[in-house]
Enzyme design. Structure first.
Site, mmCIF file in Angstrom:
data_model
loop_
_atom_site.group_PDB
_atom_site.id
_atom_site.type_symbol
_atom_site.label_atom_id
_atom_site.label_comp_id
_atom_site.label_asym_id
_atom_site.label_seq_id
_atom_site.Cartn_x
_atom_site.Cartn_y
_atom_site.Cartn_z
ATOM 1 C CG HIS A 128 -1.742 -3.410 7.622
ATOM 2 N ND1 HIS A 128 -2.463 -3.303 8.790
ATOM 3 C CD2 HIS A 128 -2.577 -3.996 6.720
ATOM 4 C CE1 HIS A 128 -3.676 -3.805 8.601
ATOM 5 N NE2 HIS A 128 -3.768 -4.238 7.357
HETATM 6 C C1 LIG Z 1 -3.237 -10.327 1.473
HETATM 7 C C2 LIG Z 1 -3.460 -8.897 1.865
HETATM 8 C C3 LIG Z 1 -4.513 -8.585 2.716
HETATM 9 C C4 LIG Z 1 -4.727 -7.264 3.098
HETATM 10 N N1 LIG Z 1 -5.850 -6.972 3.840
HETATM 11 C C5 LIG Z 1 -6.148 -5.667 4.068
HETATM 12 C C6 LIG Z 1 -7.390 -5.314 4.628
HETATM 13 O O1 LIG Z 1 -8.248 -6.156 4.878
HETATM 14 N N2 LIG Z 1 -7.632 -4.002 4.870
HETATM 15 C C7 LIG Z 1 -6.722 -3.029 4.563
HETATM 16 O O2 LIG Z 1 -6.977 -1.859 4.827
HETATM 17 N N3 LIG Z 1 -5.550 -3.346 4.005
HETATM 18 C C8 LIG Z 1 -5.262 -4.632 3.723
HETATM 19 N N4 LIG Z 1 -4.106 -4.935 3.076
HETATM 20 C C9 LIG Z 1 -3.173 -3.836 2.778
HETATM 21 C C10 LIG Z 1 -3.644 -2.918 1.656
HETATM 22 O O3 LIG Z 1 -4.276 -3.665 0.645
HETATM 23 C C11 LIG Z 1 -2.419 -2.157 1.137
HETATM 24 O O4 LIG Z 1 -1.884 -1.368 2.178
HETATM 25 C C12 LIG Z 1 -2.743 -1.229 -0.033
HETATM 26 O O5 LIG Z 1 -3.388 -1.933 -1.065
HETATM 27 C C13 LIG Z 1 -1.448 -0.607 -0.529
HETATM 28 O O6 LIG Z 1 -1.700 0.175 -1.683
HETATM 29 P P1 LIG Z 1 -0.522 0.699 -2.575
HETATM 30 O O7 LIG Z 1 -1.146 1.557 -3.612
HETATM 31 O O8 LIG Z 1 0.519 1.282 -1.694
HETATM 32 O O9 LIG Z 1 0.149 -0.594 -3.224
HETATM 33 P P2 LIG Z 1 -0.496 -1.779 -4.092
HETATM 34 O O10 LIG Z 1 -1.968 -1.788 -3.995
HETATM 35 O O11 LIG Z 1 0.237 -3.014 -3.740
HETATM 36 O O12 LIG Z 1 -0.168 -1.368 -5.605
HETATM 37 C C14 LIG Z 1 1.095 -1.407 -6.203
HETATM 38 C C15 LIG Z 1 0.895 -1.764 -7.669
HETATM 39 O O13 LIG Z 1 2.079 -1.469 -8.387
HETATM 40 C C16 LIG Z 1 2.365 -2.548 -9.264
HETATM 41 N N5 LIG Z 1 3.808 -2.516 -9.500
HETATM 42 C C17 LIG Z 1 4.786 -2.715 -8.598
HETATM 43 N N6 LIG Z 1 5.993 -2.580 -9.171
HETATM 44 C C18 LIG Z 1 5.774 -2.271 -10.462
HETATM 45 C C19 LIG Z 1 6.630 -2.003 -11.559
HETATM 46 N N7 LIG Z 1 7.946 -2.008 -11.410
HETATM 47 N N8 LIG Z 1 6.067 -1.737 -12.760
HETATM 48 C C20 LIG Z 1 4.711 -1.711 -12.915
HETATM 49 N N9 LIG Z 1 3.864 -1.962 -11.899
HETATM 50 C C21 LIG Z 1 4.387 -2.233 -10.697
HETATM 51 C C22 LIG Z 1 1.910 -3.751 -8.512
HETATM 52 O O14 LIG Z 1 1.738 -4.873 -9.348
HETATM 53 C C23 LIG Z 1 0.620 -3.246 -7.888
HETATM 54 O O15 LIG Z 1 -0.485 -3.414 -8.750
HETATM 55 C C24 LIG Z 1 -3.862 -6.236 2.657
HETATM 56 C C25 LIG Z 1 -2.813 -6.546 1.790
HETATM 57 C C26 LIG Z 1 -2.618 -7.861 1.378
HETATM 58 C C27 LIG Z 1 -1.496 -8.163 0.449
#
Ligand SMILES: Cc1cc2nc3c(=O)[nH]c(=O)nc-3n(C[C@H](O)[C@H](O)[C@H](O)COP(=O)(O)OP(=O)(O)OC[C@H]3O[C@@H](n4cnc5c(N)ncnc54)[C@H](O)[C@@H]3O)c2cc1C
Ligand SMILES: *[C@@H]1O[C@H](CO)[C@@H](O)[C@H](O)[C@H]1NC(C)=O
Ligand SMILES: *[C@@H]1O[C@H](CO)[C@@H](O)[C@H](O)[C@H]1NC(C)=O
Ligand SMILES: *[C@@H]1O[C@H](CO)[C@@H](O)[C@H](O)[C@H]1NC(C)=O
Ligand SMILES: *[C@@H]1O[C@H](CO)[C@@H](O)[C@H](O)[C@H]1NC(C)=O
Length: 616
Positions: free
Chosen positions: A548
């Site tokens: 998280h």
């Molecule tokens: C293994 C795992 C299990 C989890 N289990 C849960 C769960 O069961 N329930 C829950 O609520 N949360 C869970 N989480 C946490 C939750 O999924 C994350 O908090 C949430 O997805 C975060 O969203 P975000 O949009 O901040 O980032 P992300 O979803 O990580 O998105 C960021 C995106 O930006 C892209 N990116 C990064 N840098 C660049 C760049 N320089 N250029 C282009 N693209 C780029 C990445 O490739 C990615 O696709 C889990 C996470 C993981 C990794």
């Protein structure tokens, strides 16, 4: 049934050929995941030709980025470009049970924390594995789909910290806007909605271990609760982001329905290396990205939105000259704006490996799950044990400061798995448990039935930091999570373990012959088994992140020197640049972070529309 029969044949053949050799199950799954021909058919195509300029550029197609790209492109006059470093999502990723396997593919950024002698001590290199999704859908493709919003006080506190517009009353409409809630019992609740893009449901399958855990929790005094409703304390099956037994990633929910919009372009395999900002006017005017070794610049006439997640968003800001002055100077990066980027790194951790033996054949074990029968069941009906997200089944929230208050503010979650580290040969590799610990403690119980509980700290007092190692965008940043720096965090974990012991001694679990697994962790043998000292040592050895990561581009009012973005998510001191993802959380909520990130994205998209004079 939209799954291709060809794909299923491949999966079944590879599983059966290899069922005697578990390592090749992994190889089979990785191969399937990496083969592009299985791309989900309704994912937007990779845009062949890009415009030189868009109104908005969204960096990262993760949980937040897909929502924002969808909402902004609702206006046909706005041209929107969504840039993603990773590959397309595919069918294998939809199978809830293989969640653990995806971490071994190229769809994971594979971050590791810096070595520590205070936490993750029993993991390879004394480092914690921090997977992050690198794929269309981002971490919502790797995650366990557990769907929790958090407590109303989380958001009331955000507002109290000066973040106008973020109280629970303000954000509840956005939580509702996200979801298509399909759990019948709660359908008419004022807390839910069935018109949103994201399907939230129970997994279609439940093990007998899960039934016993729920009953034992009730015997221990916990109510069965809709933890996404009025109150949070109590026990429940997991509510998950799943549609009809299939993973509902952010891309499936938000991008697929937008695939025919001609004003939305998606660029895949494209890593943004820098945000382009005029050094004198501080006006953002585009991004630079790299794709298969070539560099491109694309302009944004209105805004660039960073949705790259809690590790990559701060990294990109720092690479672009926004960050701690001294740190950037040391790396030779020209400073555009001094800001506390990378600080306030928060996460949820649990004491890992807490295992209970049972004497009934009820636990989830990979060889029971990957059978002809259950594959057939899933193939034809999307039901059966393959629909269980990585083996996770039940959760319980409690507030140790107000143990009798069912409207408490949880500081602890117990997350129950219907299996344990021995139920799937790869699970231990996700966390990186050393061979020494595995061979000594867990291997001896491989043939037995068992389940596992994670006592998870919900309101950590410790926080860490992300720093650049280099100004080269390809070099991964350094991660210092600082787990357990505040003593209170360990105290809460220890109370959580005690609660687990109380619940497992209730009649419903005793009926299955539940007994704690007593082989001590190497390095902790010197402490009396099950003493506080022992569990403290165990928590420091098997420190399990629940993934998280958040808070590294903190939202706060102008008076908050630690804030990177304002309450409308605009980067202080820079024009035309917002951060909208898990990194803006000022304090981590008492929730798994996917649902809160969806909410942040829906709200952020509305703020952009408002600021550009469009009706939200
Ligand atoms: C293994 C795992 C299990 C989890 N289990 C849960 C769960 O069961 N329930 C829950 O609520 N949360 C869970 N989480 C946490 C939750 O999924 C994350 O908090 C949430 O997805 C975060 O969203 P975000 O949009 O901040 O980032 P992300 O979803 O990580 O998105 C960021 C995106 O930006 C892209 N990116 C990064 N840098 C660049 C760049 N320089 N250029 C282009 N693209 C780029 C990445 O490739 C990615 O696709 C889990 C996470 C993981 C990794
Ligand atoms: C919500 O989910 C139900 C059940 O899957 C489905 O029938 C309905 O069309 C969905 N609603 C929306 C708005 O997508
Ligand atoms: C996109 O267009 C195709 C071809 O016209 C159509 O079959 C499909 O239903 C459309 N999808 C959406 C989500 O509108
Ligand atoms: C909680 O309730 C139990 C049983 O009713 C009682 O024994 C205990 O003292 C209460 N605890 C607190 C902190 O009020
Ligand atoms: C566990 O049970 C014991 C004995 O009933 C009680 O004293 C203790 O407070 C309980 N602990 C937790 C964390 O529930």
């Amino acid at each position: 049934m939209i799954r291709s029969i060809f794909f299923w044949r491949c999966l079944m053949i590879s599983v059966f050929i290899s069922s005697s050799r578990q390592q090749s199950i992994l190889e089979g799954v990785i191969k399937l995941v990496m083969e592009g021909e299985y791309q989900a058919s309704s994912e937007p195509e990779d845009a062949q030709r890009l415009y030189a300029e868009y109104d908005f550029i969204v960096v990262g197609a993760g949980t937040a980025g897909c929502v924002i790209a969808n909402r902004l492109s609702e206006n046909p006059k706005w041209k929107v470009l969504l840039i993603e470093a990773g590959r397309p999502e595919n069918y294998v990723m939809d199978l809830p049970i293989v969640a653990n396997y995806l971490q071994f593919t190229e769809s994971n950024w594979k971050y590791k924390t810096e070595p520590s002698d205070k936490y993750c001590m029993g993991l390879d290199g004394q480092q914690c594995n921090w997977p992050r999704g690198k794929v269309i859908g981002g971490s919502s493709v790797l995650n366990y789909m557990i769907y929790t919003r958090g407590n109303r006080r989380d958001y009331d506190n955000w507002e109290k910290l000066g973040n106008t517009g973020w109280s629970f009353a303000d954000v509840l409409p956005y939580f509702k806007k996200v979801e298509n809630f399909t759990i019948d019992e709660y359908k008419n609740s004022e807390y839910h909605n069935d018109k949103g893009y994201l399907s939230v449901s129970y997994p279609p399958y439940k093990s007998k271990v899960a039934d016993a855990i729920i009953e034992a929790s009730q015997q221990n005094g916990f109510p069965y609760v809709d933890y996404n409703g009025a109150t949070q304390v109590g026990v429940s099956r997991l509510q998950v982001s799943m549609r009809d037994g299939v993973r509902e990633s952010s891309s499936r929910a938000y991008l697929h329905p937008a695939r025919n919009r001609s004003n939305l372009h998606v660029k895949k395999f494209a890593m943004v290396t820098k945000i382009l900002i005029d050094p004198t006017t501080k006006q953002t005017y585009g991004v630079e990205f790299e794709r298969f070794g070539r560099f491109y610049s694309i302009k944004a006439s209105k805004e660039v939105i960073l949705s790259s997640g809690a590790i990559n968003s701060p990294q990109l800001l720092m690479l672009s000259g926004i960050g701690p002055k001294k740190h950037l100077k040391e790396l030779g990066i020209p400073v555009l704006k001094h800001a506390r980027v990378g600080f306030n790194l928060m996460d949820h951790i649990a004491l890992g490996g807490l295992t209970f033996m049972i004497d009934k054949p009820y636990s989830l074990r990979i060889e029971r799950i990957l059978t002809t029968e259950s594959l057939g069941m899933y193939l034809n009906h999307h039901k059966g044990p393959i629909s269980v997200p990585g083996g996770c089944e039940v959760l319980l929230f409690t507030d140790f400061e107000h143990p009798n208050d069912t409207d408490g503010y949880p500081d602890m979650e117990l997350l129950f798995q219907g299996g344990s580290l021995v139920s799937d040969p790869l699970l231990r590799k996700d966390f990186g448990i050393t061979d020494q610990i595995y061979e000594k403690v867990y291997k001896p119980i491989e043939p037995a039935d068992s389940f596992m509980v994670f006592p998870m700290l919900m309101r950590p007092k410790s926080s860490g930091r992300i720093m650049l190692k280099s100004k080269n965008y390809k070099v991964k940043p350094m991660i210092f999570p600082n787990y357990f720096a505040d003593k209170k965090d360990m105290d809460t974990i220890l109370k959580g373990v005690r609660l687990v012991l109380n619940i497992t001694s209730q009649p419903a679990l005793q009926k299955l012959g539940t007994k704690i697994h007593t082989l001590p962790i190497p390095g902790c043998e010197k402490y009396t088994f099950a003493s506080d000292e022992y569990f403290n040592c165990m928590a420091r050895h098997l420190t399990f992140t629940i993934y998280h990561q958040s808070g590294t581009c903190k939202m706060g009012p102008k008076s908050d020197k630690k804030a990177v973005v304002d309450p409308r998510l605009r980067v202080y001191g820079i024009k035309g640049l917002r951060v909208i993802d898990a990194s803006i959380m000022p304090v981590i909520p008492a929730a798994h972070t996917n649902a809160p990130t969806f909410m942040i994205a829906e709200k952020g998209a509305d703020m952009i529309k408002e600021d550009w004079g469009m009706k939200a």
